[in-house]
Design a protein around this motif. Structure first.
Motif, PDB file in Angstrom:
ATOM      1  N   GLY A  85       0.825  -1.204   0.000  1.00 18.40           N
ATOM      2  CA  GLY A  85       0.000   0.000   0.000  1.00 18.40           C
ATOM      3  C   GLY A  85       0.859   1.253   0.000  1.00 18.40           C
ATOM      4  O   GLY A  85       2.089   1.177  -0.107  1.00 18.40           O
ATOM      5  N   SER A  95       7.493   0.658  -6.719  1.00 23.64           N
ATOM      6  CA  SER A  95       6.185   1.109  -6.249  1.00 23.64           C
ATOM      7  C   SER A  95       5.090   0.165  -6.724  1.00 23.64           C
ATOM      8  O   SER A  95       4.163  -0.163  -5.978  1.00 23.64           O
ATOM      9  CB  SER A  95       5.877   2.521  -6.751  1.00 23.64           C
ATOM     10  N   LEU A 104       2.590  -1.957  -4.245  1.00 24.81           N
ATOM     11  CA  LEU A 104       1.139  -1.776  -4.268  1.00 24.81           C
ATOM     12  C   LEU A 104       0.411  -3.079  -4.588  1.00 24.81           C
ATOM     13  O   LEU A 104      -0.757  -3.247  -4.266  1.00 24.81           O
ATOM     14  CB  LEU A 104       0.750  -0.708  -5.300  1.00 24.81           C
TER      15      LEU A 104
END
Ligand code: TRP
Length: 465
Positions: free
Chosen positions: A134, A351, A355
């Motif tokens: 997240g 990233s 995620l």
């Protein structure tokens, strides 16, 4: 501009040990040992390090020192333009590995900081579940990457060499202190038993699976297959023994892996926590949660995760440098622009992994292994079938009398034996991945065909000189 070089021989060795010692040693290796037959596994593993890992490592170092280039330029310089793609594979493998590695690095950074307040002590399981993926994971991945950027930006000798010369002894010292300290905790004895007791029966019953898993670990832990060691060796500017350096790197790396286990299992036993079977949960849930019950729990947490952070950082640096070297050598970029570009790329790919748990798992569990194996296979076949005699000459350059005796055996290892082994594991791995399991005899046939075919093909690909 002259190309960067290491300041000292020790500087190179420590940088390479820093690359090798990382999450593989601390989070994978101890559990692999404990659950695969204890000291029986350790024996097999040491054998694989010597027979597969070290020859592979030396193959990368030979290509790097001979060419003094980044992976793409190296294959171009040594074999001609058609071989540039081999170096391209290394760049891809580097991106795959650092993309998930940096996410885990971010977790470790967070846990080091969270140890100061003991934030995860109350409910370790829930804490980890709340932070693993997240936006927050993206933030800590970015911070970890920033630390990597800072070191790489400072240069090969002034950044990487200086940093790892401090970090590696620091890792050994702190783990050593922790290992001695946990031995004094009541109830820790069972941990040694769990970790190292000899279980030959297990090994015999599962020999094949264990062999493949151990070989994969032997390559990952020595940072082989992504061009990191190739790039590091390309900064060597003296004739010294690659054989001696490579062996020393492997010995130190294995020693630190064993040491990590001597900290982790006695600690878990003394606190009555079941060790589990490894994976992120083992480090971030069981172990982290156990810290809460210790005297000076916060200090222990900071020190432990601090060491792991150093280990992860010095590994990430080596992967990052592969792409920087590529941009500097091949595209004439200045170091700062190259570092900024590579940093931007890794921010994006990391990233994405921070995620998406499924992307993370795909990269970490499957793609990384395949990419590293394919790349190393290409590297070694190149050494064996394109470089040929030159590879042996480079291997023996600067080596002592005894080390030179290993030149020919090493050559046959990288030209034939290790490639067969890699192609074999690759065939089984791909088979499982695409849902069409390949049996051992089938994999053997595929391996012989692939290695034999490539060997033949290189006869036609090599440009006449
Ligand atoms: N060897 C490191 C570890 O054990 C990881 C690593 C660093 C790596 N550089 C690499 C793995 C290059 C493969 C290729 O954690």
């Amino acid at each position: 501009m002259t190309r960067a070089t290491w300041g000292t021989r020790l500087g190179f060795v420590l940088a390479a040990v820093g690359s090798a010692v990382g999450l593989g040693n601390i989070w994978r290796f101890p559990w692999l040992t404990a659950t695969n037959g204890g000291s029986a596994f350790l024996l097999l593993y040491v054998l694989l390090i010597l027979l597969v890992g070290v020859p592979g490592l030396l193959g990368e170092m030979v290509i790097g020192r001979r060419s003094r280039r980044n992976p793409v330029g190296a294959f171009d310089a040594l074999g001609g333009r058609r071989f540039r793609a081999l170096g391209g594979l290394a760049l891809v493998a580097s991106v795959v590995v650092l993309s998930f590695y940096s996410v885990v690095g971010g977790w470790i950074l967070r846990y080091t900081a969270a140890s100061v307040t003991g934030a995860y002590f109350e409910a370790p399981q829930a804490y980890f579940a709340a932070v693993d993926f997240g936006p927050a994971a993206v933030g800590f991945h970015a911070l970890f990457l920033l630390a990597t950027v800072a070191v790489v930006y400072a240069g090969v000798d002034r950044g990487i060499e200086v940093a790892t010369t401090v970090m590696v002894p620091g890792i050994v010292l702190l783990f050593g202190v922790l290992a001695v300290w946990v031995a004094t905790l009541p109830g820790s004895a069972g941990g040694y038993e769990f970790y190292l007791s000899l279980d030959l029966a297990y090994l015999r019953a599962n020999f094949f699976d264990v062999l493949v898993a151990a070989a994969g670990q032997a390559l990952f832990t020595l940072s082989v297959g992504a061009g990191a060691m190739l790039t590091y060796a390309s900064y060597i500017d003296e004739d010294r023994s690659l054989v001696a350096d490579g062996t020393l790197i492997a010995v130190l790396n294995t020693g630190i892996g064993v040491l990590a286990g001597l900290v982790i299992f006695p600690l878990l036993y003394s606190l009555g926590v079941p060790p589990g079977s490894g994976g992120p949960g083992a480090l971030f849930v069981s172990l982290a949660g156990a810290f809460a019950d210790l005297p000076a729990s916060r200090l222990v947490g900071v020190v432990f995760f601090g060491v792991v952070l150093l280990a992860a950082l010095s590994s990430a640096i080596s992967i990052f440098e592969v792409l920087v070297a590529y941009l500097v050598d091949e595209h004439g970029l200045g170091r700062s622009r190259a570092v900024a570009g590579v940093g931007g790329l890794f921010f994006l790919t990391g990233s994405a992994a921070a995620l998406s748990p499924s992307l993370f798992a795909l990269l970490a569990d499957t793609i990384a292994n395949l990419a590293l194996t394919v790349t190393l296979l290409g590297f070694l076949l190149f050494c064996g079938w394109v470089l040929g005699r030159d590879a042996i000459a480079e291997y023996e350059r600067g080596a002592g009398r005894v080390a030179r005796l290993t030149g020919r055996p090493w050559y046959y290892a990288v030209a034939v034996v290790v490639p067969l082994f890699l192609a074999f594991t690759l065939a089984t791995g791909v088979g499982t991945l695409v849902g069409a399991p390949v049996s051992a005899p089938q994999a053997a046939v595929i391996a012989v065909a692939a290695v034999g075919g490539t060997a033949l093909a290189t006869r036609f690909l090599v440009e006449p000189t």
